[in-house]
Design a protein around this motif. Structure first.
Motif, mmCIF file in Angstrom:
data_model
loop_
_atom_site.group_PDB
_atom_site.id
_atom_site.type_symbol
_atom_site.label_atom_id
_atom_site.label_comp_id
_atom_site.label_asym_id
_atom_site.label_seq_id
_atom_site.Cartn_x
_atom_site.Cartn_y
_atom_site.Cartn_z
ATOM 1 N N PRO A 117 0.811 -1.232 0.000
ATOM 2 C CA PRO A 117 0.000 0.000 0.000
ATOM 3 C C PRO A 117 0.836 1.268 0.000
ATOM 4 C CG PRO A 117 -0.067 -1.082 2.148
ATOM 5 C CD PRO A 117 0.578 -2.045 1.203
ATOM 6 N N ALA A 118 1.957 1.259 0.713
ATOM 7 C CA ALA A 118 2.795 2.456 0.759
ATOM 8 C C ALA A 118 3.388 2.756 -0.612
ATOM 9 C CB ALA A 118 3.908 2.279 1.798
ATOM 10 N N GLY A 119 3.814 1.716 -1.328
ATOM 11 C CA GLY A 119 4.367 1.902 -2.661
ATOM 12 C C GLY A 119 3.356 2.470 -3.629
ATOM 13 N N GLU A 120 2.127 1.938 -3.589
ATOM 14 C CA GLU A 120 1.081 2.447 -4.478
ATOM 15 C C GLU A 120 0.704 3.872 -4.119
ATOM 16 O OE1 GLU A 120 -0.695 1.000 -7.387
ATOM 17 O OE2 GLU A 120 1.333 0.222 -7.172
ATOM 18 N N MET A 121 0.647 4.165 -2.821
ATOM 19 C CA MET A 121 0.304 5.522 -2.400
ATOM 20 C C MET A 121 1.401 6.519 -2.749
ATOM 21 S SD MET A 121 -2.719 5.516 -1.445
ATOM 22 C CE MET A 121 -2.711 7.231 -0.956
ATOM 23 N N ALA A 122 2.656 6.070 -2.757
ATOM 24 C CA ALA A 122 3.749 6.951 -3.166
ATOM 25 C C ALA A 122 3.568 7.360 -4.625
ATOM 26 C CB ALA A 122 5.093 6.241 -2.965
ATOM 27 N N LYS A 123 3.167 6.418 -5.477
ATOM 28 C CA LYS A 123 2.919 6.720 -6.886
ATOM 29 C C LYS A 123 1.768 7.709 -7.042
ATOM 30 C CE LYS A 123 4.350 2.083 -8.338
ATOM 31 N NZ LYS A 123 3.848 0.792 -8.893
ATOM 32 N N VAL A 124 0.723 7.523 -6.243
ATOM 33 C CA VAL A 124 -0.427 8.432 -6.293
ATOM 34 C C VAL A 124 -0.011 9.841 -5.891
ATOM 35 C CG1 VAL A 124 -2.641 8.991 -5.191
ATOM 36 C CG2 VAL A 124 -2.182 6.642 -5.947
ATOM 37 N N GLN A 125 0.767 9.934 -4.829
ATOM 38 C CA GLN A 125 1.193 11.250 -4.350
ATOM 39 C C GLN A 125 2.075 11.957 -5.379
ATOM 40 O OE1 GLN A 125 1.802 11.086 0.329
ATOM 41 N NE2 GLN A 125 2.144 9.050 -0.560
ATOM 42 N N ARG A 126 2.957 11.196 -6.034
ATOM 43 C CA ARG A 126 3.798 11.790 -7.083
ATOM 44 C C ARG A 126 2.943 12.261 -8.248
ATOM 45 N NH1 ARG A 126 7.419 7.540 -5.647
ATOM 46 N NH2 ARG A 126 6.660 6.227 -7.358
ATOM 47 N N PHE A 127 1.967 11.457 -8.638
ATOM 48 C CA PHE A 127 1.086 11.818 -9.747
ATOM 49 C C PHE A 127 0.333 13.115 -9.456
ATOM 50 C CE2 PHE A 127 -3.331 11.453 -11.422
ATOM 51 C CZ PHE A 127 -3.054 11.606 -12.771
ATOM 52 N N LEU A 128 -0.075 13.283 -8.197
ATOM 53 C CA LEU A 128 -0.833 14.477 -7.817
ATOM 54 C C LEU A 128 0.065 15.662 -7.496
ATOM 55 C CD1 LEU A 128 -3.555 12.831 -5.524
ATOM 56 C CD2 LEU A 128 -3.823 13.604 -7.898
ATOM 57 N N GLY A 129 1.380 15.452 -7.538
ATOM 58 C CA GLY A 129 2.303 16.541 -7.246
ATOM 59 C C GLY A 129 2.368 16.891 -5.778
ATOM 60 N N LEU A 130 2.140 15.885 -4.934
ATOM 61 C CA LEU A 130 2.127 16.113 -3.489
ATOM 62 C C LEU A 130 3.420 15.640 -2.842
ATOM 63 C CD1 LEU A 130 -1.450 14.773 -2.698
ATOM 64 C CD2 LEU A 130 -0.770 17.161 -2.931
ATOM 65 N N LYS A 131 3.731 16.218 -1.708
ATOM 66 C CA LYS A 131 4.836 15.733 -0.893
ATOM 67 C C LYS A 131 4.461 14.346 -0.379
ATOM 68 C CE LYS A 131 7.506 16.870 3.254
ATOM 69 N NZ LYS A 131 7.645 17.829 4.392
ATOM 70 N N CYS A 132 5.397 13.426 -0.394
ATOM 71 C CA CYS A 132 5.107 12.042 0.004
ATOM 72 C C CYS A 132 5.078 11.938 1.529
ATOM 73 C CB CYS A 132 6.145 11.086 -0.580
ATOM 74 S SG CYS A 132 5.676 9.350 -0.416
ATOM 75 N N VAL A 133 3.895 12.089 2.092
ATOM 76 C CA VAL A 133 3.752 12.043 3.552
ATOM 77 C C VAL A 133 3.131 10.725 4.024
ATOM 78 C CG1 VAL A 133 3.642 14.546 3.818
ATOM 79 C CG2 VAL A 133 1.530 13.260 3.459
ATOM 80 N N VAL A 134 2.406 10.038 3.133
ATOM 81 C CA VAL A 134 1.825 8.734 3.489
ATOM 82 C C VAL A 134 2.843 7.667 3.129
ATOM 83 C CG1 VAL A 134 -0.070 7.123 3.111
ATOM 84 C CG2 VAL A 134 -0.510 9.592 3.051
ATOM 85 N N THR A 135 3.369 6.978 4.134
ATOM 86 C CA THR A 135 4.429 5.993 3.929
ATOM 87 C C THR A 135 4.067 4.683 4.616
ATOM 88 O OG1 THR A 135 5.638 6.670 5.920
ATOM 89 C CG2 THR A 135 6.131 7.875 3.871
ATOM 90 N N GLU A 136 5.017 3.746 4.615
ATOM 91 C CA GLU A 136 4.762 2.425 5.196
ATOM 92 C C GLU A 136 4.403 2.494 6.681
ATOM 93 O OE1 GLU A 136 9.046 3.462 5.128
ATOM 94 O OE2 GLU A 136 7.615 3.126 3.510
#
Length: 203
Positions: A117-136
């Motif tokens: 889940p953390a890996g997929e959420m990292a991709k989502v955050q990058r796509f949206l141009g957000l700082k990666c705050v949701v992690t493992e």
């Protein structure tokens, strides 16, 4: 959609958007710059999950096999059944591509959302141009439900898992039925992989 001020992102989720014919044009009329997140999973698993959800509300439904095939034959897949039709993702994507470029779409793997889940959420955050705050550190695996749940910040309450309607036990489906459905979906899946540039690994 509510108004969004500078520095904010407004998000809205409706699962039926991706498969509903008039939606791409309506969203395009609202905003041509919108970014689209589409969560997909193995269409065979998705069909069984759809059936499991339906039969929990209507126990008198015919068996999965009778719903999935015409005239109780394991040969001819009933494409009029919504659980099958929804899983032909390429047909829905073709409709969206008439209004939005692929660059404005991000496809989330339902399988990897469970396994990483953390890996997929990292991709989502990058796509949206957000700082990666949701992690493992924000996830833990719930062995009872069979999928990850969210940890809340320390001192802010108990972890959050999806409700009782998620994580239901799927019925046993004969291997021949599963194979026939995989054979049916395979060419559609392959075209979907080509169009998205992403191999989801559905067998």
């Amino acid at each position: 959609m509510p108004a969004t001020i500078e520095g904010q992102i407004t998000m809205e989720k409706t699962p039926s958007y991706f498969i509903t014919k008039g939606v791409p044009a309506r969203i395009h009329n609202m905003s041509r710059r919108v970014k689209l997140l589409i969560v997909v999973r193995d269409p065979v698993t998705r069909a069984i999950s759809d059936y499991t959800q339906a039969v929990s509300k209507r126990p008198d439904l015919p068996s999965f096999e009778r719903m999935a095939f015409v005239n109780d034959s394991v040969g001819l897949v009933d494409t009029s059944w919504g659980a099958i039709r929804i899983g032909v993702y390429v047909k829905h994507l073709e409709r969206w591509l008439q209004y939005f470029p692929l660059e404005q779409m991000h496809f989330v793997s339902g399988e990897r959302l469970i396994s990483d889940p953390a890996g997929e959420m990292a991709k989502v955050q990058r796509f949206l141009g957000l700082k990666c705050v949701v992690t493992e550190k924000h996830f833990y695996f719930n062995t009872t439900k069979g999928f990850p749940c969210l940890k809340k910040p320390e001192g802010s309450g108990s972890p959050h898992c999806l409700g009782k309607t998620k994580g239901r036990q799927h019925p046993h489906i004969d291997a021949k039925v599963l194979q026939r459905l995989r054979d049916f979906f395979r060419p559609f899946n392959q075209k979907f992989y080509q169009m998205t540039g992403q191999d989801f690994g559905w067998s």
